[in-house]
Enzyme design. Structure first.
Site, PDB file in Angstrom:
ATOM      1  N   LYS A 176     -11.914 -11.123   8.156  1.00  0.00           N
ATOM      2  CA  LYS A 176     -11.268  -9.687   7.156  1.00  0.00           C
ATOM      3  C   LYS A 176     -11.847  -8.888   7.165  1.00  0.00           C
ATOM      4  CE  LYS A 176      -7.429  -8.162   4.638  1.00  0.00           C
ATOM      5  NZ  LYS A 176      -6.512  -7.576   5.132  1.00  0.00           N
ATOM      6  N   LYS A 236       3.928 -11.817   5.576  1.00  0.00           N
ATOM      7  CA  LYS A 236       5.134 -11.799   3.708  1.00  0.00           C
ATOM      8  C   LYS A 236       6.356 -12.958   4.155  1.00  0.00           C
ATOM      9  CE  LYS A 236       4.141  -6.648   4.647  1.00  0.00           C
ATOM     10  NZ  LYS A 236       3.682  -6.795   2.672  1.00  0.00           N
ATOM     11  N   GLY A 275       0.857  -0.966   0.225  1.00  0.00           N
ATOM     12  CA  GLY A 275       0.064   0.105  -0.200  1.00  0.00           C
ATOM     13  C   GLY A 275       0.208   1.151   0.413  1.00  0.00           C
ATOM     14  N   ASN A 276       1.894   1.202   0.602  1.00  0.00           N
ATOM     15  CA  ASN A 276       2.878   2.453   0.538  1.00  0.00           C
ATOM     16  C   ASN A 276       3.859   3.171  -0.569  1.00  0.00           C
ATOM     17  OD1 ASN A 276       4.391   0.188   0.623  1.00  0.00           O
ATOM     18  ND2 ASN A 276       6.512   0.810   1.291  1.00  0.00           N
ATOM     19  N   LYS A 296      -2.563 -10.587  -0.168  1.00  0.00           N
ATOM     20  CA  LYS A 296      -1.335  -9.841  -2.177  1.00  0.00           C
ATOM     21  C   LYS A 296      -0.707 -10.650  -2.296  1.00  0.00           C
ATOM     22  CE  LYS A 296       1.446  -6.225  -0.573  1.00  0.00           C
ATOM     23  NZ  LYS A 296       2.540  -6.363  -0.787  1.00  0.00           N
TER      24      LYS A 296
END
Length: 309
Positions: free
Chosen positions: A126, A271, A10-11, A209
Site C-alpha cells: 500500500k 467493496k 473519499g468522495n 475501510k
C-alpha cells in the site's frame, strides 16, 4: 427500524480541509435522511487523502527537524480519525438540530486488531505519502521502512494492508448506539493494532475501510451494511458493450462475478468482497452498494446493488 452501518468513501469527504468542510454538509443530509426514516445509523469512513496529507506533513517535519522521529502510520490514522470526525460530527449535529431531531453525535477514536502473522506484513504493497528521490528512499530504508520504485516516477513508502480481526472499542460503540447516539467509528479502517499478552501496540499498516466497516457491522449485529461508491450500482462487464448493472444479487452470484474478474482490485473488488462477507455472515443481513444520495432509496429496495443470501 433497521440498524445500519454506512461506509463513507473519499468522495463523501473531499480531498483537503476546505473541500471536506463543504462535503460533510451534503453527506450529513443523506445520513440524517436515513435516521429520519427511523433507522439506527453508525458511520464509518475512509481517510485516503487525509492520512496521506498527514503522513506527508509529518515526514517533511522529520526531514527538516531531525529531532522529530518519523510518525508511525498508526498515529497518522488516529490523527485523521480525530479531524475528520470533528467536521463530520458537527455537520451531523447541525443537520439533526435543523430537523428538530434530538440525538447526540459522538466520534470514537477506534483501534482495530489485526493478526501479527497476516501475510500482508511479509509483502507490504500500500503506497503512502509522496514520491522520493533515490537518496531519500535509501534514508527511509536505513530507518527500517519499506520502499518501492513506482513505475519510473520515483520511490514511495509502502505499508501492509492486513485484514481486520476485531474492533477494540466495540463495547463503547454499542453502548452509545444503544443509547440513541449517532456514532462515527472505525475511521480510515481503524487504527491498526496487534495484541501481545493483552497489551495493544500500533503497527505500520492501513486497514481497508470497507473490510473494517464489514467487521464493525457484524460485531454490532447490524441489519444492513451500506458501502458507498462513485456509481449507483455495481456492474459486470463494466465499460463494455455487454455491460450490465446489478440489482438484487445472491451471495453465490456475486462471488461468481468476483471469481470471473469483473471487479478491479483496489477499486470495486474490495467493496464487493466486504459486501459478500457481511451478507453471508447471517441470514437476513443485506449489503447495499450505491451512491451516497441514493442510500435512502437503496434501503427501500428502489436502487443500488443489494446482496443477500
Amino acid at each position: 427500524m433497521s440498524k445500519v452501518v454506512i461506509a463513507l468513501g473519499g468522495n463523501a469527504l473531499g480531498n483537503n480541509l476546505e473541500e471536506q468542510m463543504v462535503a460533510v454538509r451534503s453527506t450529513a443530509k443523506a445520513i440524517i435522511d436515513l435516521i429520519e426514516d427511523g433507522n439506527e445509523v453508525i458511520v464509518s469512513h475512509g481517510n485516503g487523502p487525509q492520512v496521506g496529507m498527514i503522513n506527508l506533513a509529518m515526514t517533511e517535519l522529520g526531514k527538516n527537524y531531525p529531532k522529530y522521529s518519523l510518525c508511525p502510520m498508526s498515529v497518522c490514522v488516529a490523527m485523521s480519525q480525530g479531524y475528520i470526525g470533528y467536521d463530520l460530527q458537527n455537520a451531523l449535529r447541525e443537520e439533526l438540530l435543523e430537523r428538530g431531531i434530538n440525538k447526540s453525535v459522538s466520534t470514537i477514536i477506534t483501534q482495530v486488531e489485526v493478526d501479527k502473522n497476516d501475510a500482508a506484513f511479509t509483502n507490504p504493497t500500500k503506497p503512502i505519502g509522496g514520491f522520493m528521490t533515490k537518496e531519500e528512499a535509501d534514508l527511509m530504508v536505513q530507518k527500517g521502512e519499506n520502499v518501492i520504485e513506482d513505475a519510473g516516477r520515483g520511490y514511495r513508502r509502502v505499508v501492509a494492508s492486513p485484514k481486520p480481526k476485531s474492533i477494540v472499542e466495540i463495547e463503547t460503540i454499542k453502548t452509545l448506539a444503544d443509547a440513541g447516539h449517532v456514532v462515527v467509528a472505525c475511521g480510515g479502517g481503524g487504527i491498526p493494532v496487534i495484541k501481545n499478552d493483552g497489551k495493544l501496540k500500533g503497527v505500520d499498516a492501513v486497514i481497508d475501510k470497507d473490510f473494517a466497516s464489514c467487521e464493525l457491522a457484524k460485531e454490532l449485529d447490524a441489519d444492513c451494511l451500506i458501502i458507498l461508491t462513485a456509481v449507483e450500482k455495481a456492474a459486470i462487464n463494466y465499460g463494455k458493450e455487454n455491460e450490465r448493472w446489478l440489482d438484487d444479487v445472491t451471495v453465490e452470484e456475486m462471488q461468481k462475478y468476483v471469481d470471473e474478474g469483473h471487479f478491479a482490485p483496489g477499486s470495486m473488488k474490495p467493496k464487493v468482497e466486504a459486501a459478500i462477507d457481511f451478507a453471508e455472515s447471517k441470514e437476513g443481513r443485506v449489503s447495499l452498494i450505491t451512491l451516497l444520495e441514493k442510500a435512502k432509496d437503496g434501503i427501500a429496495g428502489k436502487t443500488g446493488t443489494r446482496i443477500s443470501k
